[in-house]
Scaffold this motif. Structure first.
Motif, PDB file in Angstrom:
ATOM      1  N   VAL A 231     -20.441  36.537 -52.861  1.00 16.74           N
ATOM      2  CA  VAL A 231     -19.104  35.985 -53.069  1.00 16.74           C
ATOM      3  C   VAL A 231     -18.485  35.748 -51.692  1.00 16.74           C
ATOM      4  N   ARG A 232     -18.274  34.474 -51.341  1.00 18.10           N
ATOM      5  CA  ARG A 232     -17.862  34.103 -49.981  1.00 18.10           C
ATOM      6  C   ARG A 232     -16.601  33.244 -50.023  1.00 18.10           C
ATOM      7  N   SER A 233     -15.892  33.264 -48.918  1.00 14.27           N
ATOM      8  CA  SER A 233     -14.699  32.428 -48.786  1.00 14.27           C
ATOM      9  C   SER A 233     -15.076  30.967 -48.548  1.00 14.27           C
ATOM     10  N   SER A 234     -14.165  30.065 -48.949  1.00 10.53           N
ATOM     11  CA  SER A 234     -14.298  28.638 -48.623  1.00 10.53           C
ATOM     12  C   SER A 234     -12.899  28.048 -48.555  1.00 10.53           C
ATOM     13  N   ALA A 235     -12.126  28.546 -47.583  1.00 10.65           N
ATOM     14  CA  ALA A 235     -10.713  28.190 -47.482  1.00 10.65           C
ATOM     15  C   ALA A 235     -10.529  26.811 -46.873  1.00 10.65           C
ATOM     16  N   TRP A 236      -9.329  26.276 -47.042  1.00  3.65           N
ATOM     17  CA  TRP A 236      -8.964  25.048 -46.335  1.00  3.65           C
ATOM     18  C   TRP A 236      -9.112  25.283 -44.842  1.00  3.65           C
ATOM     19  N   GLY A 237      -9.724  24.324 -44.163  1.00  4.80           N
ATOM     20  CA  GLY A 237      -9.888  24.412 -42.720  1.00  4.80           C
ATOM     21  C   GLY A 237     -11.140  25.128 -42.292  1.00  4.80           C
ATOM     22  N   GLU A 238     -11.693  25.988 -43.146  1.00  4.55           N
ATOM     23  CA  GLU A 238     -12.876  26.777 -42.771  1.00  4.55           C
ATOM     24  C   GLU A 238     -14.113  25.888 -42.759  1.00  4.55           C
ATOM     25  N   ASP A 239     -14.915  26.028 -41.712  1.00  6.37           N
ATOM     26  CA  ASP A 239     -16.164  25.279 -41.570  1.00  6.37           C
ATOM     27  C   ASP A 239     -15.948  23.775 -41.488  1.00  6.37           C
ATOM     28  N   GLY A 240     -14.751  23.374 -41.070  1.00  6.92           N
ATOM     29  CA  GLY A 240     -14.494  21.965 -40.815  1.00  6.92           C
ATOM     30  C   GLY A 240     -14.381  21.754 -39.319  1.00  6.92           C
ATOM     31  N   ALA A 241     -13.266  21.149 -38.885  1.00  5.85           N
ATOM     32  CA  ALA A 241     -13.039  20.986 -37.452  1.00  5.85           C
ATOM     33  C   ALA A 241     -12.906  22.346 -36.781  1.00  5.85           C
ATOM     34  N   LEU A 242     -12.409  23.341 -37.547  1.00  5.86           N
ATOM     35  CA  LEU A 242     -12.378  24.732 -37.101  1.00  5.86           C
ATOM     36  C   LEU A 242     -13.356  25.516 -37.964  1.00  5.86           C
ATOM     37  N   SER A 243     -13.851  26.633 -37.450  1.00  2.58           N
ATOM     38  CA  SER A 243     -14.847  27.376 -38.215  1.00  2.58           C
ATOM     39  C   SER A 243     -14.251  28.522 -39.018  1.00  2.58           C
ATOM     40  N   PHE A 244     -13.171  29.162 -38.524  1.00  2.00           N
ATOM     41  CA  PHE A 244     -12.651  30.394 -39.112  1.00  2.00           C
ATOM     42  C   PHE A 244     -13.758  31.445 -39.212  1.00  2.00           C
ATOM     43  N   ALA A 245     -14.741  31.390 -38.297  1.00  2.00           N
ATOM     44  CA  ALA A 245     -15.921  32.249 -38.402  1.00  2.00           C
ATOM     45  C   ALA A 245     -15.524  33.718 -38.434  1.00  2.00           C
ATOM     46  N   GLY A 246     -15.932  34.413 -39.514  1.00  2.00           N
ATOM     47  CA  GLY A 246     -15.707  35.839 -39.637  1.00  2.00           C
ATOM     48  C   GLY A 246     -14.295  36.235 -39.982  1.00  2.00           C
ATOM     49  N   GLN A 247     -13.381  35.265 -40.188  1.00  2.00           N
ATOM     50  CA  GLN A 247     -11.984  35.606 -40.450  1.00  2.00           C
ATOM     51  C   GLN A 247     -11.754  36.063 -41.884  1.00  2.00           C
ATOM     52  N   TYR A 248     -12.560  35.580 -42.792  1.00  2.00           N
ATOM     53  CA  TYR A 248     -12.417  35.944 -44.194  1.00  2.00           C
ATOM     54  C   TYR A 248     -13.624  36.778 -44.619  1.00  2.00           C
ATOM     55  N   ASP A 249     -13.437  37.563 -45.672  1.00  2.52           N
ATOM     56  CA  ASP A 249     -14.487  38.495 -46.088  1.00  2.52           C
ATOM     57  C   ASP A 249     -15.491  37.836 -47.022  1.00  2.52           C
ATOM     58  N   SER A 250     -16.725  38.344 -46.957  1.00  2.00           N
ATOM     59  CA  SER A 250     -17.781  37.987 -47.899  1.00  2.00           C
ATOM     60  C   SER A 250     -18.309  39.276 -48.512  1.00  2.00           C
ATOM     61  N   TYR A 251     -18.764  39.190 -49.750  1.00  2.00           N
ATOM     62  CA  TYR A 251     -19.287  40.367 -50.448  1.00  2.00           C
ATOM     63  C   TYR A 251     -20.655  40.013 -51.018  1.00  2.00           C
ATOM     64  N   LEU A 252     -21.634  40.844 -50.679  1.00  2.00           N
ATOM     65  CA  LEU A 252     -23.020  40.593 -51.054  1.00  2.00           C
ATOM     66  C   LEU A 252     -23.479  41.555 -52.129  1.00  2.00           C
ATOM     67  N   ASN A 253     -24.485  41.097 -52.909  1.00  2.00           N
ATOM     68  CA  ASN A 253     -25.127  41.932 -53.922  1.00  2.00           C
ATOM     69  C   ASN A 253     -24.142  42.407 -54.985  1.00  2.00           C
ATOM     70  N   VAL A 254     -23.174  41.547 -55.319  1.00  6.32           N
ATOM     71  CA  VAL A 254     -22.138  41.888 -56.288  1.00  6.32           C
ATOM     72  C   VAL A 254     -22.707  41.813 -57.705  1.00  6.32           C
ATOM     73  N   THR A 255     -22.446  42.836 -58.515  1.00  6.59           N
ATOM     74  CA  THR A 255     -22.889  42.826 -59.904  1.00  6.59           C
ATOM     75  C   THR A 255     -21.957  41.968 -60.754  1.00  6.59           C
ATOM     76  N   SER A 256     -22.394  41.685 -61.990  1.00  5.88           N
ATOM     77  CA  SER A 256     -21.550  40.919 -62.906  1.00  5.88           C
ATOM     78  C   SER A 256     -20.238  41.647 -63.167  1.00  5.88           C
ATOM     79  N   GLU A 257     -20.337  42.972 -63.272  1.00  3.89           N
ATOM     80  CA  GLU A 257     -19.138  43.761 -63.531  1.00  3.89           C
ATOM     81  C   GLU A 257     -18.176  43.746 -62.340  1.00  3.89           C
ATOM     82  N   GLY A 258     -18.700  43.549 -61.147  1.00  2.00           N
ATOM     83  CA  GLY A 258     -17.856  43.590 -59.963  1.00  2.00           C
ATOM     84  C   GLY A 258     -17.391  42.236 -59.485  1.00  2.00           C
ATOM     85  N   LEU A 259     -17.741  41.152 -60.213  1.00  2.00           N
ATOM     86  CA  LEU A 259     -17.446  39.802 -59.742  1.00  2.00           C
ATOM     87  C   LEU A 259     -15.937  39.545 -59.634  1.00  2.00           C
ATOM     88  N   LEU A 260     -15.168  39.963 -60.644  1.00  2.00           N
ATOM     89  CA  LEU A 260     -13.736  39.686 -60.617  1.00  2.00           C
ATOM     90  C   LEU A 260     -13.047  40.418 -59.470  1.00  2.00           C
TER      91      LEU A 260
END
Length: 863
Positions: A231-260
């Motif tokens: 589950v990763r961020s994809s905000a406005w401005g991120e990975d465009g002309a600016l990267s926002f690299a590492g500014q927002y959180d990502s969560y790995l190996n999330v279960t179905s119960e933990g998705l929300l």
């Protein structure tokens, strides 16, 4: 009020369709359409040029440009409506929709699609505002490339707004942000409060159902009942002309119960202290804060890493930088572990230029309960390269493929799964600046006076020179105390320092990689950075004045004024609110979605931008003008007569304004006349050029050509579409002329030719269009003639489309001399191809006739 006028014009005045319009008036409206179309395209180009970085502009420029574009488009619509009264009311509706969206952008109320989730395979470039740049790029790669991306879906920015509205957070968050921006509240306090409010919020029923539905669909697609998610961020401005690299959180190996919960955590990370500072540095307004989220099927990676399609450290090396580790790749981008490094040639073959294999005692893996943990790497793998030579080559090929598609160097995160398959997790533009300021002999002499504290160690994250007092960022230190202009010294290169990086004169770390998030942000800020320098925190003392020369991997004691000249490195393009707003406005103005006039979307309803409207109007106005002969046949008086020619072509000429000499004045009613006009009485230079080509000695074939019975029967049973028959409907060869315009409808035997030519004082609006179809023979021979026509016309820079025996060719933007030359060539073409299909008995004759045609034209030129 505008809408009332639109309604009256398009709904309450249907009788306008029955008004008799003079051909001269129709042509006048056509000229106005061309003028306004040209103005529209010129303004679009001017607005786009402002994104090049060489202009300074403000909101007033954007407002005035928007109004000018809208007013011009409205004038264009009205001029076109005068040509086709009431025929396209839906065009006004499309215009009003685009105008409304532009006004919303300027009023900071962007219009977003009312949808909660979009699968990756359904995402296209137009969905950027709905799903963010990261999701958009994954969708584009999934649809247009052989590169594999994770299966998944995007949770939209509309879902983000719904969550905020459902929990009543909009005004509350705005209040905390305003207090922080005013200096009345520390960033950490504002962030903690806002994030707590988001995490305590509830997910609206509509959004929860959409998330459950798409996650179930993804589970079925992957055929995995225990599917895990990234589950990763994809905000406005991120990975465009600016990267926002590492500014927002990502969560790995999330279960179905933990998705929300993971979804809410990503939303909360929108307001981390470093992200808030990052947005303030680039003047992001509160109305630009939109968080979309990427939900991907988790790749259980054997090896992961990052690669740059062009080395940002030394672009002149012409190499691809690749970093890899065992397991998941999060530790690579966070800068917390040592990595295997490979420099690979960008040239074909992708030879490995250098490699550095790190000791890798730990690797990150997903755990059964849904977390990720660092685990010991088996001893026999710790010093072994995490990538094989075959995998390195595949990565290089993939990097170049993505760079070629996106037209820019790429920063790519990748993984090889347990079966050895490569998956691209994300790709974003790589920002690179090259500075060629070489050190002079005088500078070398000056440097000898300064003690060297560090030399020859580390990896360059961003070239350049920085000087200031050392600030050692030990664990837990309050970063709010970081002084402006200090040199940041840290043990690891963490993106948490992004909140102060724009204030730093330079960065030096013990551990880190030029491929990490912090290095990416350093390049955006142009902060000189030396990473992985091993002894930095031991050698560089708190408060000591030092000078960093990142390019030379050297830290000097004291302030080296001579090196401060390197502060004049490559300028970066302004990343202001006005630039970003202009980009969003241009999405409603500039893109062209209507390409093929025969396509199903070439309709008023298909117009999504002002450019689309201009394109639709231009195409349809030319069609209307092409239909002038039928208007003439209705009985309107018009100067003209039959043209005397040295070849047996019964050609009637109608003058709609300045095409004939004054002595030819006097109306013809329809085409029923025996009045004769000499060629010297024709003022139309384009018709002169056409006739000169058509009557070229030896081109017009007058002798009968034998036709086989099957070909004759084939021609007798054929039908023709209305857009290719032209003069067939009036039984006449016809030329409609003015001092600028020529339309020809020719029926020669069993084929039909239509030619339109418009010549203006500037070359931008000039256009020559040619349509040809039919013949007496079967489809094979007619298709051979069509191929001959295509080959010949392409030689003279026409763009050509061929469908069986139908040939459509167009040349635009030519100067007057070129227009006359093209009309001359079309005259030769018409004469040469009269009965050409009959002689096309085999494919070899296509080339033979092309060569003969070229010989005839060249001989005419030489004579």
């Amino acid at each position: 009020m505008n809408r009332v006028f639109d309604y009256i014009r398009t709904r309450l005045l249907p009788g306008r369709q029955r008004e008799r319009r003079s051909l001269a008036a129709l042509f006048s409206h056509f000229q106005r359409v061309l003028e306004l179309n040209n103005r529209t395209l010129t303004t679009i180009a001017s607005m786009h040029s402002k994104l090049g970085g060489g202009y300074i502009f403000d909101l007033q420029y954007l407002r005035s440009s928007k109004q000018y574009m809208v007013d011009t488009a409205r004038e264009l619509l009205d001029a076109f409506d005068a040509m086709a009264p009431g025929k396209y009311p839906e065009l006004y509706a499309s215009f009003r929709d685009i105008r409304s969206k532009l006004e919303s952008e300027l009023e900071r109320r962007p219009i977003l699609p009312d949808v909660m989730v979009i699968p990756f395979e359904d995402i296209g470039p137009k969905d950027m505002d709905a799903v963010g740049a990261k999701n958009t790029r994954l969708g584009i790669i999934a649809k247009t490339s052989s590169v594999t991306v994770p299966s998944g879906f995007a949770v939209t920015t509309s879902a983000y707004l719904l969550f905020m509205e459902h929990n009543g957070l909009g005004e509350t968050i705005k209040g905390y942000e305003e207090a922080w921006r005013a200096g009345n509240l520390p960033a950490k306090d504002a962030s903690d409060t806002i994030q707590a409010l988001i995490l305590a919020g509830t997910i609206p029923t509509r959004l929860r159902r959409a998330l459950n539905r798409e996650s179930d669909a993804l589970r079925r697609k992957l055929d995995d009942k225990d599917v895990r998610f990234a589950v990763r961020s994809s905000a406005w401005g991120e990975d465009g002309a600016l990267s926002f690299a590492g500014q927002y959180d990502s969560y790995l190996n999330v279960t179905s119960e933990g998705l929300l919960d993971a979804y809410k955590k990503v939303l909360a990370s929108t307001f981390s202290p470093s992200a808030m500072e990052y947005r303030r540095e680039y003047d992001f307004k509160p109305d630009e804060v939109y968080m979309a989220v990427s939900v991907q099927g988790m790749v259980q990676a054997r090896t992961s890493g990052v690669m740059y399609s062009l080395s940002p450290v030394n672009p002149k090396m012409n190499c691809i930088d690749i970093a890899g580790v065992w397991g998941l790749g999060a530790p690579v981008v966070s800068g917390k572990v040592k990595v295997d490094r490979f420099a690979v040639s960008r040239d074909s073959g992708h030879a490995v230029l250098s490699e550095s294999i790190a000791e890798k005692p730990l690797a990150q893996y997903g755990q059964p309960g849904g977390s990720v943990e660092m685990e010991p790497v088996p001893e026999d793998l710790q010093a072994v390269p995490s990538l094989s030579s075959e995998e390195i080559h595949l990565l290089a090929v993939t990097a170049m493929r993505l760079e070629q598609y996106f037209k820019k160097p790429q920063d790519i995160e990748y993984a090889f799964d347990q079966d050895g398959a490569l998956v691209v997790l994300q790709a974003r533009p790589l920002r690179i600046a090259v500075c060629d300021d070489a050190q002079s002999p005088e500078l070398s002499d000056a440097l000898k006076a300064y003690p060297v504290l560090l030399s020859g160690e580390g990896d360059v994250g961003q070239q350049g020179v920085g000087a200031g007092p050392v600030f050692v960022a030990w664990e837990g230190r309050d970063l709010e105390t970081f002084p402006d202009g200090a040199l940041l010294v840290a043990h690891v290169s963490s993106p948490q320092y992004a909140s102060i990086l724009h204030r730093a004169s330079g960065v030096v770390t013990d551990i880190g990689s030029p491929l990490g998030h912090m290095a990416t942000i350093a390049r955006e800020y142009r902060v000189p950075s030396l990473l992985n320098a091993s002894r930095a925190t031991m050698v560089l003392q708190e408060g000591e004045m030092v000078t960093l020369d990142a390019e030379q991997k050297t830290v000097y004691q004291g302030l080296v004024k001579e090196l401060k000249l390197h502060d004049f490195m490559c300028d970066r393009m302004e990343e202001t609110y006005e630039y970003r707003l202009l980009r969003r406005m241009l999405k409603l103005i500039e893109p062209l979605n209507l390409f093929d006039p025969t396509a199903g979307n070439f309709t008023p309803q298909g117009c999504q931008t002002l450019h689309d409207i201009a394109r639709f109007i231009h195409e349809k106005s030319v069609e209307i003008l092409t239909d002038i002969p039928n208007a003439s046949a209705a009985g309107e008086a018009c100067p003209g007569g039959r043209l005397e020619l040295p070849v047996p072509l019964d050609l009637v000429v109608l003058d709609i304004g300045g095409g004939l000499a004054p002595e030819c004045a006097g109306g013809l009613h329809g085409l029923r006349t025996r009045r004769t006009i000499r060629l010297d009485q024709v003022e139309s230079t384009t018709l002169h050029s056409f006739v000169n080509g058509m009557t070229l000695d030896g081109v017009w074939q007058s002798t009968p050509v034998p036709v086989d019975f099957s070909s004759f029967m084939s021609s007798m049973t054929r039908t023709f579409s209305t857009d290719t028959t032209g003069a067939q409907r009036i039984g006449q060869n016809l030329a409609v002329i003015s001092n600028q315009y020529l339309h020809l409808s020719l029926k020669l035997g069993y084929h039909f030719t239509m030619i339109d030519c418009y010549e203006s004082v500037d070359g931008v609006r000039n256009v020559v269009q040619f349509r040809f179809a039919g013949g007496v023979t079967g489809v094979t021979r007619r298709s051979r003639r069509a191929k001959f026509l295509s080959n010949v016309l392409k030689t003279y820079d026409f763009s050509v489309t061929v469908k069986e025996d139908l040939v459509v060719a167009r040349a635009k933007g030519r100067v007057a001399q070129d227009v006359h030359w093209l009309m001359y060539i079309l005259g030769v073409v018409v004469a040469y191809t009269r009965q050409l299909d009959v002689s096309m008995v085999n494919d070899a004759q296509v080339l033979e006739h092309c060569e003969e045609f070229e010989r005839i034209v060249n001989q005419a030129i030489s004579n």
